[in-house]
Design an enzyme around this catalytic site. Structure first.
Site, PDB file in Angstrom:
ATOM      1  N   ASN A 100       0.797  -1.230   0.000  1.00 13.35           N
ATOM      2  CA  ASN A 100       0.000   0.000   0.000  1.00 13.35           C
ATOM      3  C   ASN A 100       0.831   1.282   0.000  1.00 13.35           C
ATOM      4  O   ASN A 100       0.294   2.379   0.122  1.00 13.35           O
ATOM      5  CB  ASN A 100      -0.963   0.010   1.191  1.00 13.35           C
ATOM      6  CG  ASN A 100      -1.739  -1.296   1.300  1.00 13.35           C
ATOM      7  OD1 ASN A 100      -1.635  -1.992   2.305  1.00 13.35           O
ATOM      8  ND2 ASN A 100      -2.459  -1.654   0.251  1.00 13.35           N
ATOM      9  N   VAL A 107       1.365   7.045  -0.614  1.00 13.41           N
ATOM     10  CA  VAL A 107       0.669   6.229   0.372  1.00 13.41           C
ATOM     11  C   VAL A 107      -0.781   6.025  -0.055  1.00 13.41           C
ATOM     12  O   VAL A 107      -1.466   6.974  -0.420  1.00 13.41           O
ATOM     13  CB  VAL A 107       0.690   6.914   1.755  1.00 13.41           C
ATOM     14  CG1 VAL A 107      -0.092   6.096   2.775  1.00 13.41           C
ATOM     15  CG2 VAL A 107       2.121   7.128   2.217  1.00 13.41           C
ATOM     16  N   CYS A 108      -1.239   4.775  -0.049  1.00 12.82           N
ATOM     17  CA  CYS A 108      -2.623   4.492  -0.388  1.00 12.82           C
ATOM     18  C   CYS A 108      -3.406   4.176   0.875  1.00 12.82           C
ATOM     19  O   CYS A 108      -3.336   3.078   1.417  1.00 12.82           O
ATOM     20  CB  CYS A 108      -2.694   3.312  -1.366  1.00 12.82           C
ATOM     21  SG  CYS A 108      -4.378   2.936  -1.854  1.00 12.82           S
ATOM     22  N   LEU A 109      -4.092   5.190   1.356  1.00 11.81           N
ATOM     23  CA  LEU A 109      -4.928   5.040   2.559  1.00 11.81           C
ATOM     24  C   LEU A 109      -6.218   5.784   2.255  1.00 11.81           C
ATOM     25  O   LEU A 109      -6.190   6.971   1.923  1.00 11.81           O
ATOM     26  CB  LEU A 109      -4.188   5.652   3.755  1.00 11.81           C
ATOM     27  CG  LEU A 109      -4.853   5.559   5.122  1.00 11.81           C
ATOM     28  CD1 LEU A 109      -4.976   4.115   5.582  1.00 11.81           C
ATOM     29  CD2 LEU A 109      -4.055   6.365   6.146  1.00 11.81           C
TER      30      LEU A 109
END
Ligand SMILES: [Zn+2]
Ligand SMILES: [Zn+2]
Ligand SMILES: [Zn+2]
Lengths: 178, 108
Positions: A100, A107-109
């Site tokens: 992620n 950042v993949c959030l």
């Protein structure tokens, strides 16, 4: 150590007579920064870049369990002037092998998505504390191999958890030692 | 997203109240805490007072109170009109319940 109230006081002194371009952000930040420091996860620490500026800081996450245990991962967090209508900008400053987080630090959030069609993105009811806990949870609870940003890492995990694990460790030893 | 079972892996050092929060977040994706119904969840000022922006921008004697009104959505959530009109430009949903935002009434 400089306390928040001292920091705030100095800030007010230095701001007097100058029109503040981001009054809402700065007012929210006074409360949110305090809350964040009080509720900080045990494995996290916060470093401000400039004692007079609560809007730019580095979050250091040191996972005590899981694949990234033993690493020290820095996230540069920039709370822009439009806060809290938009989420803070977050970049991972430590190279790591994670489904992620890209090797470039993206950042993949879901919480950090500015535009959200599924209701999972940013909302102004969120606070800095939520961002910190979200980033912290990327190493445990929110670790997600199903919708990866680093597809190669996720694929590797699917084919061989051992290979994945050793690549994670290799990166930790090369880039994420304190 | 991680499922409920993953909560077993939560660090023991974490505070119990945060475990609850995180778990709930995973489960329903949206939550809030200590947001009272008479507080604007966007600027965290009482809806009956002027919003944070109006307080910051107005002259010290007036506080802009007369212009800063409250807006209620069809979902019955209330916010400052100032705060909500900024947010709907980003996303036309109620920040608290994620329903499509439509105004039910405005006033004080
Ligand atoms: Zn408000
Ligand atoms: Zn207002
Ligand atoms: Zn609502």
């Amino acid at each position: 150590m400089i306390t928040l109230s001292q920091r705030l006081k100095r800030k007010n002194d230095s701001d007097s007579g100058i029109v503040n371009r981001a009054p809402i952000r700065d007012r929210l930040l006074v409360k949110e920064a305090q809350e964040m420091s009080q509720l900080l996860p045990a494995s996290c620490s916060v470093q401000y870049h400039n004692e007079n500026d609560l809007s730019k800081f580095t979050l250091v996450v040191q996972p005590t369990e899981g694949y990234w245990e033993g690493g020290s991962f820095k996230f540069d967090i920039n709370v822009t002037e439009e806060y809290n209508m938009v989420p803070p900008l977050v970049k991972c400053a430590t190279k790591l092998w994670h489904p992620n987080i890209s090797e470039n630090g993206e950042v993949c959030l879901s919480l950090l998505r500015r535009h959200s069609v599924d209701g999972m993105g940013w909302s102004p009811i969120r606070r800095l504390n939520d961002v910190v806990w979200g980033l912290h949870a990327l190493f445990t609870d929110l670790l997600n191999f199903e919708d990866p940003l680093n597809v190669e890492a996720a694929d590797q995990f699917r084919y061989s958890k051992e290979d994945f694990k050793s690549k994670v460790t290799e990166y930790v030893l090369s880039y994420a030692r304190e | 997203m991680a499922d409920e079972n993953d909560n077993e892996r939560i660090d023991e050092n974490q505070r119990p109240d945060k475990m609850f929060t995180l778990k709930k977040w995973n489960a329903v994706a949206m939550w809030s805490w200590d947001v009272e119904c008479d507080t604007c969840a966007i600027c965290r000022v009482q809806v009956m007072d002027a919003c944070l922006r109006c307080q910051a921008e107005s002259k010290k004697d007036s506080y802009g109170k007369q212009d800063c009104v409250v807006v209620w959505g069809e979902c019955n959530h209330s916010f400052h009109y100032c705060c909500m009109s900024l947010w709907v430009k980003q996303n036309n949903r109620c920040p608290l319940c994620q329903q499509e935002w439509s105004i039910q009434r405005m006033g004080k």
